[in-house]
Design an enzyme around this catalytic site. Sequence first.
Site, PDB file in Angstrom:
ATOM      1  N   GLN A 138     218.017  47.379 101.990  1.00 42.19           N
ATOM      2  CA  GLN A 138     216.714  47.992 101.787  1.00 42.19           C
ATOM      3  C   GLN A 138     216.926  49.458 101.419  1.00 42.19           C
ATOM      4  O   GLN A 138     217.833  50.119 101.930  1.00 42.19           O
ATOM      5  CB  GLN A 138     215.859  47.863 103.043  1.00 42.19           C
ATOM      6  CG  GLN A 138     215.429  46.442 103.354  1.00 42.19           C
ATOM      7  CD  GLN A 138     214.461  45.884 102.321  1.00 42.19           C
ATOM      8  OE1 GLN A 138     213.738  46.616 101.656  1.00 42.19           O
ATOM      9  NE2 GLN A 138     214.459  44.568 102.179  1.00 42.19           N
ATOM     10  N   CYS A 155     208.467  42.390  97.505  1.00 42.28           N
ATOM     11  CA  CYS A 155     208.361  43.696  96.845  1.00 42.28           C
ATOM     12  C   CYS A 155     207.520  43.597  95.584  1.00 42.28           C
ATOM     13  O   CYS A 155     207.531  44.514  94.758  1.00 42.28           O
ATOM     14  CB  CYS A 155     209.746  44.252  96.530  1.00 42.28           C
ATOM     15  SG  CYS A 155     210.728  43.204  95.427  1.00 42.28           S
ATOM     16  N   CYS A 180     216.750  65.997  93.682  1.00 39.18           N
ATOM     17  CA  CYS A 180     215.977  64.749  93.688  1.00 39.18           C
ATOM     18  C   CYS A 180     215.252  64.664  95.024  1.00 39.18           C
ATOM     19  O   CYS A 180     215.893  64.631  96.089  1.00 39.18           O
ATOM     20  CB  CYS A 180     216.886  63.544  93.488  1.00 39.18           C
ATOM     21  SG  CYS A 180     216.000  61.957  93.563  1.00 39.18           S
ATOM     22  N   CYS A 232     212.490  63.239  83.916  1.00 37.20           N
ATOM     23  CA  CYS A 232     213.130  62.139  84.635  1.00 37.20           C
ATOM     24  C   CYS A 232     212.267  60.888  84.556  1.00 37.20           C
ATOM     25  O   CYS A 232     211.040  60.962  84.624  1.00 37.20           O
ATOM     26  CB  CYS A 232     213.356  62.536  86.093  1.00 37.20           C
ATOM     27  SG  CYS A 232     214.060  61.218  87.108  1.00 37.20           S
TER      28      CYS A 232
END
Length: 434
Positions: free
Chosen positions: A262, A379, A152, A74
Site C-alpha cells: 500500500q 482502488c 515533492c 509535474c
Amino acid sequence: MRTTELTISQLGPKGDGISMGPEGRVFVERSAPGDRLMATVRRDPQGLLRAEPVELLTPSAHRQTPPCPHYEQCGNCTLQHLDEKFYRAWKTFLVRDALRKVGLQPLRWLETAFVPPGTRRRATFTAVKQGSQVKVGFYQRRSQDVTDIQSCLVSDPELLVVQKALGRTLSPMLRAEQPLDIFLQKTLEGIDMVVTGAIGKSGQPDRAVAAGLGSLMQGTPVVRVSWRPLEGETARVLCGAKAVHAQFGALKVPLPPAAFMQPTPEGEAALVAAVLKALPDGGMYADLFSGCGTFAGPMLEKGSVDAFEAVPGAVNALFSSSRGTRLKVFRRDLFNNPLRRDEINRFDAVVFDPPRAGCEAQAYEMARSKARVLIAVSCNPATFARDARILVDGGYWLRSIQIIDQFAWSHHVEVVGVFTKDKRAPQRSGSSSY
C-alpha cells in the site's frame, strides 16, 4: 484546433473539469467547477474533446494556489488547485456517484479517512540524459518530457534523499535520450530500489554499473538495488541486502524487488483496521488477490486464512513466512480461474482486494455462495460498484462503505465495502442473473 470560451460545470471521475458545449463534453485538466476561461480545444486520439487553458477569465470559488512549485510542470498531482473543503467533498462524491449509477446505497456510510501528504513510501522517478544534463523527476502531464523536481510534497522525505543522489550516480550509465525508471520503496530495513531500462554500454548492468549503483548505499537509505530490462519482468538483485521485509500483522514477509505494498503506512493501517472490524471472530477466512499478505497477516489474529494470489514472487514471499502459522498459500489466477461457489462456501468470510479492473468473474461466484461476510477493498470506485451490484443481485446486503484517501491531490481513492448475506434478501433494482 480552435480557441473558445468555456465554463466548467463539474469534475469528471479522473479529476478533469467538464464543460458542456454544442459538440458535447470538453475535458479541461486542472480546472474547477465555476471556472470561466479561454481555451484551445482539440480532439484527442480517443475522440474526446480536450482543452488547454489560455486565459482564466473568472476563477472558481473552489480554487487555491497550488502548494507545490512544480505543479504546473509535474504530471503526478492533478488537484492541488482545489481548496481542501471542495477536494474532500469531491472524493466522497466519486464513490457515492459510482454507487448511484448502479442503483446502490449502503446501509451505513462510515467516516472518510484522509491520509496526509508527505507519507508516500513508494515512488517511481524517471531519469533521462540530455547532453551533459541529467534530469531526475516525473513525466509532465500528457508528455514524454521529464520535470527535474527539487521537492515533492506527497513523498516520504527519505525517498527524496535518494532522488537527489540519482543524477550524479546515473550520469555515466545513462544512454542519451533513453529514460530509466527508478522505483523506490521504503521497507523495514530501508529503501528498496529497482532500475528498469537499458543501462550502461551494453544496455545491461556490468560490473561498473553494479558498483556505481551500489555506491548509493553509501550516504542514502538504499539497502538493495535490482535491475530489469522492462516493466513487469522479474528483477534481479545486483547488490545490497539479500532480503528486505514488510511487517503484516505477525508475519515478517521477505519482499521480492518491486513488490506491491500500500502506498502509505497510514493508509494501510486504516484499510487493515476496516477489514478486521468487519471480520467475524474465530473462523476460516479467504484472502483473494492477497499479494504479499497485507490483509492475510493481520487476519491471522482472528482465525485461519487461505490466501490466493497469481504473482509468483508474492506467492513465494508469503509462503516463506507462513510456516508455523494458520496460513495456507495458493498460487491461483483468479481472473481466469476464480474460486467456485462450492469452494467459497467453506469460508466464514472472504476478503478480496483486486487490481483496478475489479473481479467480475469472481464476483459472480461469490454472489452465489453461502459465505456470511464478504469484505471488498478497491482502488477503483467504478469497478467496485459494478462488482457490488453483482453481489447485491445475488442476495447480499451492502452493509457499509468506508472511503480511505491515501492518494493526496489525485483522483484515486480506496473503498472498503462490507457485504452480508442474511435470511431476508435485500431489495433489488433491475433484473437479476440468479
